[in-house]
Design a protein around this motif. Structure first.
Motif, PDB file in Angstrom:
ATOM      1  N   VAL A 187      35.660  38.333  41.058  1.00  0.00           N
ATOM      2  CA  VAL A 187      35.726  37.704  39.740  1.00  0.00           C
ATOM      3  C   VAL A 187      35.556  36.195  39.869  1.00  0.00           C
ATOM      4  CG1 VAL A 187      37.197  37.294  37.756  1.00  0.00           C
ATOM      5  CG2 VAL A 187      37.146  39.542  38.828  1.00  0.00           C
ATOM      6  N   GLY A 188      36.257  35.614  40.834  1.00  0.00           N
ATOM      7  CA  GLY A 188      36.119  34.191  41.085  1.00  0.00           C
ATOM      8  C   GLY A 188      34.894  33.965  41.948  1.00  0.00           C
ATOM      9  N   ASN A 189      34.745  32.745  42.464  1.00  0.00           N
ATOM     10  CA  ASN A 189      33.502  32.414  43.135  1.00  0.00           C
ATOM     11  C   ASN A 189      33.715  31.958  44.564  1.00  0.00           C
ATOM     12  OD1 ASN A 189      34.857  30.200  42.446  1.00  0.00           O
ATOM     13  ND2 ASN A 189      33.387  29.506  40.898  1.00  0.00           N
ATOM     14  N   ILE A 190      34.780  32.427  45.169  1.00  0.00           N
ATOM     15  CA  ILE A 190      35.117  31.918  46.490  1.00  0.00           C
ATOM     16  C   ILE A 190      34.027  32.249  47.506  1.00  0.00           C
ATOM     17  CG2 ILE A 190      36.406  33.339  48.133  1.00  0.00           C
ATOM     18  CD1 ILE A 190      38.852  31.756  47.404  1.00  0.00           C
ATOM     19  N   HIS A 191      33.419  33.428  47.376  1.00  0.00           N
ATOM     20  CA  HIS A 191      32.538  33.879  48.454  1.00  0.00           C
ATOM     21  C   HIS A 191      31.101  33.439  48.255  1.00  0.00           C
ATOM     22  CE1 HIS A 191      31.021  36.484  45.450  1.00  0.00           C
ATOM     23  NE2 HIS A 191      30.213  37.088  46.285  1.00  0.00           N
ATOM     24  N   LYS A 199      30.012  24.303  39.527  1.00  0.00           N
ATOM     25  CA  LYS A 199      30.059  25.746  39.780  1.00  0.00           C
ATOM     26  C   LYS A 199      29.088  26.528  38.888  1.00  0.00           C
ATOM     27  CE  LYS A 199      33.841  25.257  42.351  1.00  0.00           C
ATOM     28  NZ  LYS A 199      34.363  25.722  43.546  1.00  0.00           N
ATOM     29  N   ALA A 258      22.186  29.765  28.302  1.00  0.00           N
ATOM     30  CA  ALA A 258      22.070  31.217  28.163  1.00  0.00           C
ATOM     31  C   ALA A 258      22.447  31.578  26.736  1.00  0.00           C
ATOM     32  CB  ALA A 258      22.997  31.924  29.161  1.00  0.00           C
ATOM     33  N   GLY A 259      21.486  32.031  25.966  1.00  0.00           N
ATOM     34  CA  GLY A 259      21.769  32.352  24.575  1.00  0.00           C
ATOM     35  C   GLY A 259      21.944  31.078  23.762  1.00  0.00           C
ATOM     36  N   TYR A 262      25.923  35.339  18.382  1.00  0.00           N
ATOM     37  CA  TYR A 262      25.337  34.090  18.855  1.00  0.00           C
ATOM     38  C   TYR A 262      24.409  34.341  20.030  1.00  0.00           C
ATOM     39  CZ  TYR A 262      29.243  32.568  16.073  1.00  0.00           C
ATOM     40  OH  TYR A 262      30.122  32.395  15.043  1.00  0.00           O
ATOM     41  N   ASP A 263      24.027  35.572  20.240  1.00  0.00           N
ATOM     42  CA  ASP A 263      23.164  35.951  21.340  1.00  0.00           C
ATOM     43  C   ASP A 263      23.752  35.499  22.687  1.00  0.00           C
ATOM     44  OD1 ASP A 263      21.028  37.089  22.572  1.00  0.00           O
ATOM     45  OD2 ASP A 263      19.818  35.260  22.500  1.00  0.00           O
ATOM     46  N   ALA A 264      25.095  35.513  22.799  1.00  0.00           N
ATOM     47  CA  ALA A 264      25.736  35.043  24.025  1.00  0.00           C
ATOM     48  C   ALA A 264      26.476  36.175  24.722  1.00  0.00           C
ATOM     49  CB  ALA A 264      26.697  33.892  23.714  1.00  0.00           C
ATOM     50  N   PRO A 311      25.595  28.148  37.761  1.00  0.00           N
ATOM     51  CA  PRO A 311      24.572  28.706  38.647  1.00  0.00           C
ATOM     52  C   PRO A 311      23.292  27.860  38.666  1.00  0.00           C
ATOM     53  CG  PRO A 311      25.179  30.249  36.879  1.00  0.00           C
ATOM     54  CD  PRO A 311      25.850  28.957  36.576  1.00  0.00           C
ATOM     55  N   VAL A 331      34.802  31.467  36.433  1.00  0.00           N
ATOM     56  CA  VAL A 331      36.210  31.648  36.792  1.00  0.00           C
ATOM     57  C   VAL A 331      36.490  30.880  38.070  1.00  0.00           C
ATOM     58  CG1 VAL A 331      37.967  33.298  37.480  1.00  0.00           C
ATOM     59  CG2 VAL A 331      36.325  33.904  35.706  1.00  0.00           C
ATOM     60  N   VAL A 353      38.830  30.059  41.183  1.00  0.00           N
ATOM     61  CA  VAL A 353      39.916  30.721  41.912  1.00  0.00           C
ATOM     62  C   VAL A 353      41.167  29.864  41.914  1.00  0.00           C
ATOM     63  CG1 VAL A 353      40.646  31.579  44.149  1.00  0.00           C
ATOM     64  CG2 VAL A 353      38.353  32.053  43.328  1.00  0.00           C
ATOM     65  N   GLY A 382      25.748  30.064  24.902  1.00  0.00           N
ATOM     66  CA  GLY A 382      26.239  30.517  26.201  1.00  0.00           C
ATOM     67  C   GLY A 382      26.438  29.374  27.184  1.00  0.00           C
ATOM     68  N   GLU A 383      26.760  29.717  28.424  1.00  0.00           N
ATOM     69  CA  GLU A 383      26.951  28.736  29.489  1.00  0.00           C
ATOM     70  C   GLU A 383      25.628  28.047  29.805  1.00  0.00           C
ATOM     71  OE1 GLU A 383      29.739  28.148  31.964  1.00  0.00           O
ATOM     72  OE2 GLU A 383      30.691  28.511  30.025  1.00  0.00           O
ATOM     73  N   MET A 442      30.705  35.739  35.185  1.00  0.00           N
ATOM     74  CA  MET A 442      32.129  35.652  35.474  1.00  0.00           C
ATOM     75  C   MET A 442      32.375  34.732  36.667  1.00  0.00           C
ATOM     76  SD  MET A 442      34.521  38.924  36.206  1.00  0.00           S
ATOM     77  CE  MET A 442      33.885  39.942  34.937  1.00  0.00           C
ATOM     78  N   GLN A 443      31.571  34.974  37.707  1.00  0.00           N
ATOM     79  CA  GLN A 443      31.784  34.198  38.926  1.00  0.00           C
ATOM     80  C   GLN A 443      31.480  32.727  38.717  1.00  0.00           C
ATOM     81  OE1 GLN A 443      29.341  36.379  41.593  1.00  0.00           O
ATOM     82  NE2 GLN A 443      30.891  37.931  41.961  1.00  0.00           N
ATOM     83  N   SER A 444      30.523  32.449  37.826  1.00  0.00           N
ATOM     84  CA  SER A 444      30.199  31.042  37.638  1.00  0.00           C
ATOM     85  C   SER A 444      31.280  30.327  36.838  1.00  0.00           C
ATOM     86  CB  SER A 444      28.856  30.913  36.932  1.00  0.00           C
ATOM     87  OG  SER A 444      28.987  31.400  35.612  1.00  0.00           O
ATOM     88  N   ARG A 487      19.816  33.954  40.930  1.00  0.00           N
ATOM     89  CA  ARG A 487      20.744  32.916  41.355  1.00  0.00           C
ATOM     90  C   ARG A 487      20.467  32.504  42.807  1.00  0.00           C
ATOM     91  NH1 ARG A 487      26.634  32.250  39.675  1.00  0.00           N
ATOM     92  NH2 ARG A 487      27.418  30.849  41.274  1.00  0.00           N
ATOM     93  N   SER A 500      27.884  36.234  28.265  1.00  0.00           N
ATOM     94  CA  SER A 500      29.136  35.597  28.661  1.00  0.00           C
ATOM     95  C   SER A 500      30.334  36.528  28.524  1.00  0.00           C
ATOM     96  CB  SER A 500      29.388  34.349  27.810  1.00  0.00           C
ATOM     97  OG  SER A 500      28.362  33.423  28.015  1.00  0.00           O
TER      98      SER A 500
END
Lengths: 152, 266, 273
Positions: free
Chosen positions: A28-32, A55, A103-104, B86-88, A57, B198, B200, A107-108, B194-196, A64, B91
């Motif tokens: 879930v996180g991005n440690i790896h 962080k 994204a969208g 919102y076409d998102a 992408p 969240v 840790v 989005g991000e 998610m990874q981008s 990615r 996410s």
């Protein structure tokens, strides 16, 4: 014997909890994602990064290939300096370009690379010269409104 | 005249409640101070803690697994419906993961734990008091704080963070099943977004710290209420209710305070 | 037996006063328990009999005076010394106070496991021996919820003598038992006392049972000892308080009525208000 099966269950429970933590950290996180030493860093200057965060992408054709390592401001030019960590297995020509896209609609934001045609590759510490800043929604809207107002 | 007396009585009642509450808090703090040496002593007898981990942790696992899966699935459905406007929807994974790791995982786990295990802890200790088992131990030169209370306290404190991690992980898996299986999202996008997003250190560790604090507070309230209960059936049932009410309020209040601190610290 | 009774007392209560919520339970209480004896402490409900056991066991501290057990002043002992002393005292609670999550065997083994590092095989022998003494070796696998009141009390007795204490305190050991169970407990208390060379303190309001097994009886009332003596002396006494208690008369020096205003005045006051 009863105690043993109880101990076993409790052991399983603790292992399950730790596995869940490991999953949260790794999956879930991005440690790896990018281990140290597996990447090289390049920088790119932008006039406006919008809401890009570290962080985020870095992608090529949607795949990615790395992540944003740091974002600072150049004290002389006042442009944003974005450092990108890119996986070593991917090499890019020196005249590749970078743009910040969304994204969208909401989005991000992330960095998209478009490879150029040069024979020389970007090296660690290199710089991407051709950049396209983030599109800021408010600016587009206000431009639209003013141009409308100008016409009428 | 009667209106004045009623107001006076109301104010008097309020004052008494404040004094009662404050003195309870004081007694709970003194109790914790008395408990601390026992917390160290019982570590030499890990078997007692293991036994209690079974009673508090393992027996709460089922409700945690079920609730976690459902909460994750609901989040996926609700989140998708909003994001798709919102076409998102790419996410969605991020939304679910952040909600679960930072807030819902620790808080819901703590609330469920208070209801399922905290109340049982209080009732058990209260009944042991009511049936003179604690007094009997004291007369056998066995300190009930070490033998009975400390292992339960440790077990609760350890169990809550583990359960919260399990809740969060199961919730994310539940959301994945709904998002990819039912809503047709791309699995890769679900995880990579998610990874981008969240972190840790901030999100996962923040949730872990929160749940550890919750575990400490619930266990503290539960063992205190049990030990402090009037040794009658009515006293024990009142204490059980108080455990659930006080821990729930404490969880939500502390969550607000910790969230405020964590967001400011970022 | 006379010689043992004359020797240094095992328990000595000297000038003890104790208040609960401002109400005096004891005022200048004096009594002694001779080693090897069975001493009964009797009195009506609310005479503070159970409180007295708590004072002897060090769970409560007297407000004035002192309680000595085996030469040590209980109230002022530091926790460690108090616990060391308690290992040499057994106590049988009225509710038996068995640990509900352990079976009979583990309940009796409990003090041994807590206080000794005996090998499992030896604990096994000792537990079976104690259970045999109370006749419940066959019930070792039962849980307290499956025991009758009399059986639970016998298990609690086995547990109280698990560490071979110098003395055992019994809190209302005869209450709530059927006649057979009662007979069993009466016999056990006397037999264990004599066979194991212990000292027994029995708090009770059952006159006939106390007279059967006690060597010496204290009668408590109004916060102090109102009579003492051997069972025979107590039966023969002319003191009206003692006669009322021993014979179970409803009215006498201990009044039937709780202290109140004059009856008719009370009624008129109610109506008048």
């Amino acid at each position: 014997m009863q105690m043993k099966s109880m101990e076993f269950t409790v052991g399983l429970f603790v292992v399950a909890g730790l596995l869940a933590l490991a999953m949260l950290a790794l999956k879930v996180g991005n440690i790896h994602v990018l281990g140290a030493g597996q990447t090289y860093a390049v920088t790119a200057d932008f006039n406006n990064i919008g809401s890009l965060k570290s962080k985020a992408p870095v992608t090529v054709a949607g795949v990615r290939v790395g992540e944003v390592a740091a974002i600072t401001v150049d004290p002389i030019t006042y442009r944003a300096v974005v450092t990108l960590d890119i996986l070593k297995k991917y090499r890019f020509p020196r005249d590749s370009s970078a743009s910040i896209v969304t994204a969208g609609l909401l989005g991000e934001q992330y960095v998209s690379l478009s490879p150029g045609g040069s024979r020389h590759d970007l090296k660690n510490g290199g710089k991407i010269r051709i950049t396209q800043s983030a599109i800021v929604l408010e600016q587009i809207i206000s431009q639209l409104l003013y141009s409308k107002a100008g016409h009428s | 005249m009667s209106a004045i007396t009623r107001v006076t009585a109301g104010i008097q009642h309020l004052g008494r409640r404040v004094i009662d509450g404050t003195s309870r808090l004081g007694r709970a703090t003194l109790f914790l101070a008395r408990l601390v040496p026992g917390l160290g002593a019982v570590l030499l007898r890990a078997r007692l803690i293991v036994q209690q981990l079974y009673m508090t942790g393992v027996l709460t696992l089922v409700i945690i697994l079920v609730s976690g899966a459902f909460v994750g699935m609901i989040l996926a459905l609700e989140g998708y419906n909003t994001l798709v406007k919102y076409d998102a929807q790419s996410s969605l994974g991020l939304l679910v993961a952040l909600s679960l790791t930072r807030e819902l995982g620790p808080v819901l786990t703590a609330l469920l734990f208070a209801g399922r295990a905290g109340s049982a802890l209080t009732a058990e200790i209260g009944l042991m008091k009511a049936t003179e088992q604690l007094a009997g131990m004291e007369m056998m030169a066995v300190d009930p704080l070490v033998r009975v209370v400390a292992p339960r306290f440790w077990a609760g404190w350890i169990a809550v963070p583990l359960l919260a991690m399990i809740f969060t992980a199961v919730g994310i898996l539940g959301a994945y099943v709904v998002a990819v299986g039912a809503l047709g999202l791309d699995g890769g996008v679900f995880w990579s977004q998610m990874q981008s997003g969240v972190s840790v250190t901030n999100d996962v560790m923040g949730g872990l710290i929160k749940s550890a604090v919750f575990g400490f507070v619930i266990s503290w309230i539960a063992v205190f209420e049990g030990y402090d209960a009037k040794p009658t059936s009515e006293g024990v049932s009142r204490a059980t209710t108080r455990t659930v009410v006080s821990s729930s309020l404490a969880i939500l209040g502390l969550d607000f305070i910790m969230t405020a601190f964590m967001l400011r610290g970022l | 037996m006379d010689t043992t009774i004359k020797s240094e007392p095992l328990v000595a209560v000297r000038g003890v006063s104790f208040f609960r919520d401002g109400r005096p339970i004891f005022r200048d209480l004096h009594l002694t328990v001779a080693p090897g004896s069975v001493t009964a402490i009797m009195g009506g409900s609310g005479a503070g009999k159970t409180t007295l056991l708590s004072l002897i066991g060090g769970r409560l501290e007297p407000h004035t005076g002192e309680v000595q057990v085996a030469g040590e002043v209980v109230g002022s002992l530091p926790r460690k010394a108090l616990f060391a002393l308690r290992k040499r005292m057994g106590m049988l609670f009225q509710s038996s106070a068995l640990l509900t999550d352990l079976d009979v065997y583990e309940n009796v083994a409990f003090p041994m496991r807590e206080h000794t590092r005996l090998p499992e095989a030896l604990i096994h022998h000792l537990v079976l021996m104690k259970l045999e003494l109370v006749g419940l070796r066959g019930a070792r696998g039962l849980y307290p919820a499956e025991l009758s009141g009399g059986m639970a009390r016998r298990v609690a007795l086995a547990r109280a003598i698990a560490l071979d204490p110098m003395m055992v305190m019994y809190d209302e050991p005869f209450t709530g038992l059927d006649p057979i169970s009662m007979g069993v407990i009466v016999k056990l208390i006397r037999d264990l006392n004599d066979a194991l060379g212990m000292t027994s303190i029995i708090v009770t309001h059952d006159v006939s049972e106390a007279c059967t097994i006690a060597d010496y009886i204290y009668l408590l009332g109004d916060g102090h000892v109102i009579a003492e003596g051997t069972p025979a002396e107590m039966q023969k006494t002319n003191s009206p308080e003692v006669r009322q208690f021993m014979a179970g008369l409803p009215d006498g020096p201990v009044a039937f009525h709780y202290p109140a205003n004059e009856y008719m005045a009370d009624i008129r006051a109610e109506v008048g208000s």
